[in-house]
Motif scaffolding. Structure first.
Motif, mmCIF file in Angstrom:
data_model
loop_
_atom_site.group_PDB
_atom_site.id
_atom_site.type_symbol
_atom_site.label_atom_id
_atom_site.label_comp_id
_atom_site.label_asym_id
_atom_site.label_seq_id
_atom_site.Cartn_x
_atom_site.Cartn_y
_atom_site.Cartn_z
ATOM 1 N N ILE A 1 43.765 45.219 51.358
ATOM 2 C CA ILE A 1 43.777 44.751 52.745
ATOM 3 C C ILE A 1 44.990 45.300 53.487
ATOM 4 N N ALA A 2 46.155 45.334 52.808
ATOM 5 C CA ALA A 2 47.377 45.831 53.442
ATOM 6 C C ALA A 2 47.254 47.296 53.828
ATOM 7 N N LEU A 3 46.719 48.106 52.940
ATOM 8 C CA LEU A 3 46.583 49.535 53.241
ATOM 9 C C LEU A 3 45.600 49.781 54.377
ATOM 10 N N LEU A 4 44.483 49.070 54.376
ATOM 11 C CA LEU A 4 43.510 49.232 55.458
ATOM 12 C C LEU A 4 44.100 48.806 56.801
ATOM 13 N N THR A 5 44.819 47.702 56.809
ATOM 14 C CA THR A 5 45.443 47.229 58.051
ATOM 15 C C THR A 5 46.492 48.208 58.546
ATOM 16 N N ALA B 1 57.456 48.994 40.364
ATOM 17 C CA ALA B 1 56.411 48.160 39.773
ATOM 18 C C ALA B 1 55.444 48.923 38.888
ATOM 19 N N GLY B 2 55.488 50.251 38.906
ATOM 20 C CA GLY B 2 54.566 51.027 38.090
ATOM 21 C C GLY B 2 53.810 52.043 38.904
ATOM 22 N N ALA B 3 53.068 52.900 38.201
ATOM 23 C CA ALA B 3 52.413 54.032 38.858
ATOM 24 C C ALA B 3 51.377 53.586 39.880
ATOM 25 N N GLY B 4 50.560 52.580 39.536
ATOM 26 C CA GLY B 4 49.492 52.170 40.450
ATOM 27 C C GLY B 4 50.027 51.695 41.782
ATOM 28 N N ILE B 5 50.933 50.743 41.745
ATOM 29 C CA ILE B 5 51.542 50.230 42.975
ATOM 30 C C ILE B 5 52.415 51.297 43.623
ATOM 31 N N GLY B 6 53.027 52.162 42.794
ATOM 32 C CA GLY B 6 53.889 53.215 43.337
ATOM 33 C C GLY B 6 53.131 54.155 44.252
ATOM 34 N N TRP B 7 51.929 54.578 43.830
ATOM 35 C CA TRP B 7 51.119 55.451 44.687
ATOM 36 C C TRP B 7 50.669 54.727 45.949
ATOM 37 N N THR B 8 50.348 53.449 45.803
ATOM 38 C CA THR B 8 49.985 52.655 46.982
ATOM 39 C C THR B 8 51.152 52.574 47.955
ATOM 40 N N MET B 9 52.360 52.389 47.418
ATOM 41 C CA MET B 9 53.545 52.307 48.261
ATOM 42 C C MET B 9 53.821 53.638 48.953
ATOM 43 N N ALA B 10 53.589 54.745 48.242
ATOM 44 C CA ALA B 10 53.797 56.070 48.849
ATOM 45 C C ALA B 10 52.858 56.274 50.039
ATOM 46 N N ALA B 11 51.581 55.886 49.859
ATOM 47 C CA ALA B 11 50.625 55.996 50.958
ATOM 48 C C ALA B 11 51.035 55.095 52.123
ATOM 49 N N LEU C 1 54.055 54.173 52.947
ATOM 50 C CA LEU C 1 55.216 54.736 53.633
ATOM 51 C C LEU C 1 54.820 55.860 54.580
ATOM 52 N N LEU C 2 53.858 56.676 54.172
ATOM 53 C CA LEU C 2 53.378 57.741 55.065
ATOM 54 C C LEU C 2 52.742 57.152 56.323
ATOM 55 N N LEU C 3 51.955 56.117 56.144
ATOM 56 C CA LEU C 3 51.332 55.462 57.298
ATOM 57 C C LEU C 3 52.383 54.781 58.170
ATOM 58 N N ALA C 4 53.385 54.168 57.530
ATOM 59 C CA ALA C 4 54.450 53.517 58.298
ATOM 60 C C ALA C 4 55.248 54.543 59.101
ATOM 61 N N LEU C 5 55.456 55.729 58.545
ATOM 62 C CA LEU C 5 56.157 56.785 59.282
ATOM 63 C C LEU C 5 55.350 57.236 60.493
ATOM 64 N N THR C 6 54.029 57.276 60.347
ATOM 65 C CA THR C 6 53.171 57.611 61.483
ATOM 66 C C THR C 6 53.305 56.576 62.593
ATOM 67 N N ALA C 7 53.260 55.299 62.202
ATOM 68 C CA ALA C 7 53.440 54.230 63.185
ATOM 69 C C ALA C 7 54.834 54.293 63.803
ATOM 70 N N PHE C 8 55.840 54.615 62.998
ATOM 71 C CA PHE C 8 57.213 54.768 63.464
ATOM 72 C C PHE C 8 57.286 55.813 64.574
ATOM 73 N N ALA C 9 56.680 56.977 64.335
ATOM 74 C CA ALA C 9 56.728 58.062 65.315
ATOM 75 C C ALA C 9 56.034 57.670 66.616
ATOM 76 N N ALA C 10 54.877 57.019 66.494
ATOM 77 C CA ALA C 10 54.139 56.616 67.692
ATOM 78 C C ALA C 10 54.919 55.592 68.506
ATOM 79 N N LEU C 11 55.480 54.599 67.838
ATOM 80 C CA LEU C 11 56.227 53.553 68.537
ATOM 81 C C LEU C 11 57.481 54.124 69.188
ATOM 82 N N ALA C 12 58.184 54.998 68.470
ATOM 83 C CA ALA C 12 59.411 55.576 69.017
ATOM 84 C C ALA C 12 59.122 56.460 70.228
#
Length: 542
Positions: free
Chosen positions: A336-340, A460-470, A472-483
């Motif tokens: 749900i977090a990634l989709l949102t 937390a491990g590889a599974g959550i790590g890849w989720t976190m990497a994705a 962060l990329l989405l958060a950077l996109t939102a960062f650029a748009a907001l800025a």
């Protein structure tokens, strides 16, 4: 009755006051006419001056007792939260009314957040309401307007009464230990705020109010079904009827709950309360409601309503982890977090309205909190709770400032607003710093919380790590748009027809207070650090 008499009077008072005082204040506004009609003196009778004749600054006005009486509620909430935090700091949770109300470290933390954000929003209210009339946002067609001074006074009383009823409902949701009462309290927030969302009675605001009611009612219905299923599972596990929705009892006996029924119930609860928290798939109400509500109400809805709804998910997560193991909620919340986050980032890229921009930013931050909850480590949970506080303070400041920008420029379109720094330096500075805080820059607390979430995710491990990497990329996109969009609002020359605007201190000090508190949390949590660790420990129970 004997058990009630054994409960310390101080504890009963501290648990009751955050609910009772806002309710009493709301009744005072509704029944006694505590607030007086606040039309500024313009020398032109009761009507506000034409746009070309009025000054862009807030008009001078007399101090009105009714306007500032509303600060009693947030002050009482913060005071009770601080005293409860001191009580639970070195001891167990405290209860009142035979366990109906209960405070642990998580309760005290959430009450502090509600009170702090409410203080910013309620203190901004008087200046906002005066600005509405002066900027002709409140006319004869709106709830803040009316064809007579008496009608306007009645509408303004209704506004204050609804705001404080809203605070009472949120505090009840935070301090109750009964999951059924929790559902009632969150449903009450929908009913109360629906009238505030449509306060202007325009086509757009009424449409937003109806969308809010329909979608959130659907979400609350799902949460109700989930609550019923959890109750059924508890009864089948032998829990007495009176305690089948008591949170501590369910946590203690979660291993006896039927896994299939519990899994379905928790899924419905997460989807239902997720609607109120601005998470997909029932998120569509959020940008419309936040963009149409009065700025102080948007501050409360984005700053604490979303977090209070998510706090309900946090409580159910403890039950689910004990009954089903942590993997179920981890996968559900991470998905749900990634989709949102993906949806929020995409919509921020295409956004042309600064109030809706702030609403989509709220979705982004709630998804980060959900992702931290999915990680579930002590560091991640503490970072999530710190993020709730930092986001609430920064977003309340940003929304209150955006309300003043709307009054000043008479448009919420990003393309039509520029040069805010040149026209109103103090307002531009406050809004710019609030966005800087939301972007996660130091010294604001969102920098520390986002760093903690990222660190915990990669550890937390590889599974959550890849989720976190994705993420962060989405958060950077939102960062650029907001800025980018915020830079367009703030920079550039001031419109030629406008002069430099000197903002009223009464409109600026609440926003400065919110930013100062957010920065203070980022520099050092101080005595709140232990409370934060304790609150995270409450959520670690399995």
């Amino acid at each position: 009755m004997l058990r009630l008499l054994q409960e310390p009077a101080t504890t009963v008072l501290l648990l009751t006051a955050p609910i009772a005082v806002p309710a009493i204040v709301a009744a005072g506004y509704a029944l006694t006419g505590l607030v007086t009609q606040g039309t500024p003196r313009t020398g032109q009778g009761e009507d506000a001056p034409a746009p070309g004749e009025q000054s862009a600054a807030f008009p001078a006005r007399r101090s009105q007792v009714g306007d500032w009486a509303g600060l009693a509620s947030p002050v009482v909430i913060v005071t009770c939260a601080a005293l409860l935090a001191a009580q639970v700091r070195h001891g167990p949770a405290v209860i009142a009314y035979s366990g109906l109300l209960r405070a642990d470290a998580l309760t005290a933390w959430m009450l502090l957040v509600v009170g702090a954000v409410a203080l910013v929003a309620c203190a901004s209210g008087p200046a906002f309401l005066m600005g509405e009339r002066a900027a002709r946002q409140a006319t004869d067609r709106t709830a803040m307007g009316g064809s007579s001074a008496q009608a306007r006074s009645s509408a303004w009383r209704s506004y204050h009464a609804l705001v404080h009823a809203f605070l009472a409902a949120m505090c009840l949701a935070v301090v109750t230990a009964n999951l059924g009462v929790l559902w009632v309290a969150i449903e009450a927030t929908t009913i109360v705020t629906a009238f505030l969302v449509g306060h202007r009675r325009t086509r757009t605001s009424v449409e937003a109010a109806w969308k809010y009611v329909v979608i959130c009612s659907a979400g609350i219905a799902l949460a109700f079904l989930g609550t019923v299923l959890v109750y059924y599972a508890a009864r089948q596990a032998g829990v007495a009827e009176a305690w089948a929705l008591d949170w501590p009892t369910l946590v203690a006996r979660a291993d006896r709950l039927d896994p299939a029924v519990t899994r379905l119930g928790i899924t419905l609860v997460v989807l239902g309360y997720g609607a109120k928290a601005g998470l997909v798939p029932l998120h569509a109400w959020l940008p419309d409601a936040h963009s149409q509500a009065p700025a102080p109400v948007s501050a409360l809805m984005s700053g604490v309503l979303l977090s209070v709804a998510f706090a309900a998910i946090l409580r159910y997560r403890v039950i689910a982890n004990a009954a089903l193991g942590p993997d179920f909620t981890r996968v559900l919340l991470a998905g749900i977090a990634l989709l949102t986050l993906a949806l929020a980032a995409a919509l921020l890229l295409a956004q042309r309205d600064y109030k809706r921009m702030l609403a989509y930013s709220s979705m982004e931050h709630m998804s980060l909190i959900a992702l931290a909850t999915a990680v579930g480590s002590p560091l991640a949970l503490a970072a999530a709770l710190l993020h709730i506080a930092g986001h609430g303070l920064a977003k309340a400041t940003a929304f209150c400032a955006s309300g003043r920008i709307l009054q000043l420029r008479e448009t919420s379109k990003i393309g039509r607003v520029h040069g805010l720094f040149a026209q109103s330096p103090w307002l531009g500075a406050v809004f710019g710093l609030a966005v800087v805080a939301l972007l996660g820059f130091p010294p604001f607390s969102l920098f520390a919380s986002e760093l903690g979430i990222a660190h915990a995710g990669f550890a937390a491990g590889a599974g959550i790590g890849w989720t976190m990497a994705a993420a962060l990329l989405l958060a950077l996109t939102a960062f650029a748009a907001l800025a980018t969009r915020t830079a367009h609002l703030l920079l550039g020359p001031s419109p030629a027809r406008d002069t430099v605007v000197e903002e009223s201190p009464s409109s600026l000090w609440p926003l400065a207070l919110g930013l100062t508190a957010c920065a203070a949390l980022g520099i050092a949590t101080g005595p709140l650090g232990h409370l934060l660790s304790q609150a995270a420990a409450v959520l670690e129970r399995q």
